[in-house]
Each structure stands twice: as C-alpha cells, then as structure tokens.
Design a protein around this motif. Structure first.
Motif, mmCIF file in Angstrom:
data_model
loop_
_atom_site.group_PDB
_atom_site.id
_atom_site.type_symbol
_atom_site.label_atom_id
_atom_site.label_comp_id
_atom_site.label_asym_id
_atom_site.label_seq_id
_atom_site.Cartn_x
_atom_site.Cartn_y
_atom_site.Cartn_z
ATOM 1 N N ILE A 78 -21.326 -13.991 -36.334
ATOM 2 C CA ILE A 78 -21.154 -14.887 -37.527
ATOM 3 C C ILE A 78 -20.194 -14.040 -38.642
ATOM 4 N N GLY A 79 -19.245 -14.836 -38.893
ATOM 5 C CA GLY A 79 -18.234 -14.164 -39.669
ATOM 6 C C GLY A 79 -18.455 -14.859 -41.254
ATOM 7 N N VAL A 98 -9.448 -2.888 -40.025
ATOM 8 C CA VAL A 98 -10.427 -1.834 -39.314
ATOM 9 C C VAL A 98 -11.690 -1.847 -39.654
ATOM 10 N N VAL A 99 -11.895 -1.678 -40.952
ATOM 11 C CA VAL A 99 -13.157 -1.538 -41.378
ATOM 12 C C VAL A 99 -14.129 -2.633 -41.128
ATOM 13 N N ALA A 100 -13.618 -3.586 -41.538
ATOM 14 C CA ALA A 100 -14.282 -5.015 -41.327
ATOM 15 C C ALA A 100 -14.668 -5.264 -39.626
ATOM 16 N N GLN A 101 -13.626 -4.855 -38.908
ATOM 17 C CA GLN A 101 -13.880 -4.968 -37.432
ATOM 18 C C GLN A 101 -14.843 -3.913 -36.988
ATOM 19 N N ARG A 102 -14.819 -2.920 -37.270
ATOM 20 C CA ARG A 102 -15.749 -1.765 -36.740
ATOM 21 C C ARG A 102 -17.264 -2.291 -37.165
ATOM 22 N N PHE A 103 -17.089 -2.850 -38.497
ATOM 23 C CA PHE A 103 -18.702 -3.389 -38.870
ATOM 24 C C PHE A 103 -19.097 -4.298 -38.023
ATOM 25 N N LYS A 146 -10.368 -10.609 -42.219
ATOM 26 C CA LYS A 146 -11.299 -9.748 -42.193
ATOM 27 C C LYS A 146 -12.259 -10.320 -41.340
ATOM 28 N N ALA A 147 -12.601 -11.502 -41.772
ATOM 29 C CA ALA A 147 -13.744 -12.294 -40.824
ATOM 30 C C ALA A 147 -13.354 -12.626 -39.361
#
Length: 236
Positions: A78-79, A98-103, A146-147
């Motif tokens: 779910i994005g 990068v931050v969004a993907q790691r989370f 990001k999503a």
C-alpha cells in the motif's frame, strides 16, 4: 485487493467515516469524490494506518489490516501520497526516494529508483535539494515517485493534482494512466476535478458526511441526485 467492510472512524462525537463498504482492485482506477469534510482523507488515513478505525474491517489481499503498523502496510503493497508534498528537508530528490524505499520495502533498489526517476521526469533533478529547489509540479511528481519506489500494488493518491493548472493536471492524468498499466498498480484517487475523474477512473465512489452515497461509473455517479446536491451544490 482492498476490502472495506462497514469501516467507521469517529473522533469524539464526530463520525468522519460512517460504515463504508467498498472494494478496490489492482486492475482499476477508483475515484473518491465528495465535498470538503466528507471523510475522504480520513478513509485514506485509516487504510494507511495513520488513524485507528472505530469499527468495521480493512482487508488487503485477504490479510486483516486493523492492527498492522504503518511499515507493514507499506511492505504489503500500500503506497500513499499526501495533498501537501512532504519532502525530507536537507535531502536530495534521490535521497528522498531511498528513504521512502527503505521504509516501504526494507531495502534499496538502485535500478527501481532510476526507473522511477525517469518515469516521473525527475531524473534531471535527482541531485537537487527536494525541499528548496523544486517547483510545485516537481514536488507533486516527487510524492508519486516516493510511493512508486515502494513497489506498491495499490496507490492511495490524496489530491495529487490539487493546485496545478489545467495543462499540468492533464499531463499528470496521463502519467497516472501510464503508471497504472506499466507498473500494474491499482489506484484509489481523491480528486475534485470532475473532468479528470471522468477520464481517468473506471469507477467512482462518492462520500458525504462520511457515508458512501453513490458508486458506479463517473457518468452514473455525477448524475445521481444525492451527489448533485452534496458534491456540486446544485439540484438534480
């Protein structure tokens, strides 16, 4: 894919989402419309985990989401975007991804990030300060990027076109249609522009005072007398 069964959210004496039953599939773009205060964003917040429902059920790919934390929902697919872009300050566009993907996935996939930057038109801005050096259209694209970096199966887009002029809205509409097909992502989108909703969405759900008052094609929903009264402010 997403199943809401009598979903209810109350804040004290206010019922923001009132027993909404709704499904959203991976093979469709579903529009969510209604006047301000109808409960649209609260519904998104309940699905993404920002608020806890008072009653009802939320299921995603047959899994119960009611007690799932935010990061688990993201990793399930779910994005989510927000109406007001929220880039991470002091970080570049790429670092935001990068931050969004790691989370959202627990890892960093450079190829996916490069693909998303190219798809959203941000490749040439990857090294820019996301909070200070992007125009509004680029900030909106960053929200989507990001999503998209989290490998979603369902995207919740909260007025991602708000504030854009007509030509930019149409460019984003075409990008979202391409995104839906290219990445096989279901889309649930909140949007006030009737023309955009009518062209982009397979189905439309209308809320008013937290209740689901109409569901069907755009033509069916926007002809519904109750929707005409509540959403457009006119008469049937």
């Amino acid at each position: 894919m997403l199943e809401l069964d009598a979903l209810t959210v109350r804040f004290g004496g206010l019922t923001a989402v009132d027993a909404v039953t709704l499904t959203a599939g991976r093979d469709e773009v579903l529009g969510l419309v209604g006047p301000n205060g109808a409960g649209k964003t609260t519904l998104f917040n309940a699905v993404s985990g920002l608020v806890r429902p008072t009653g009802g059920r939320i299921r995603f790919e047959s899994d119960n989401l009611l007690n799932a934390p935010l990061h688990r929902r993201a990793r399930m697919g779910i994005g989510r975007t927000f109406q007001i872009p929220q880039p991470l300050h002091e970080l570049t566009v790429r670092e935001n991804l990068v931050v969004a993907q790691r989370f959202g996935t627990g890892r960093v996939d450079d190829e996916r990030i490069a693909e998303v930057l190219d798809f959203t038109g941000l490749a040439g801005r990857a090294g820019r300060n996301a909070a200070a050096e992007l125009a509004l259209t680029e900030l909106k694209a960053l929200e989507i990027a990001k999503a998209l970096c989290t490998d979603p199966r369902l995207l919740l887009l909260d007025e991602v076109l708000a504030g854009l002029e007509t030509s930019a809205k149409r460019r984003f509409m075409h990008m979202l249609a391409d995104l839906h097909k290219r990445f096989s992502v279901g889309i649930l989108i909140i949007e006030h522009d009737i023309d955009i909703i009518s062209q982009l969405c397979d189905r439309v759900a209308a809320l008013d005072f937290g209740k689901l008052i109409a569901l069907g094609t755009a033509a069916e929903v926007f002809r519904d007398p109750e929707v005409v009264r509540s959403y457009t402010g006119g008469t049937a």
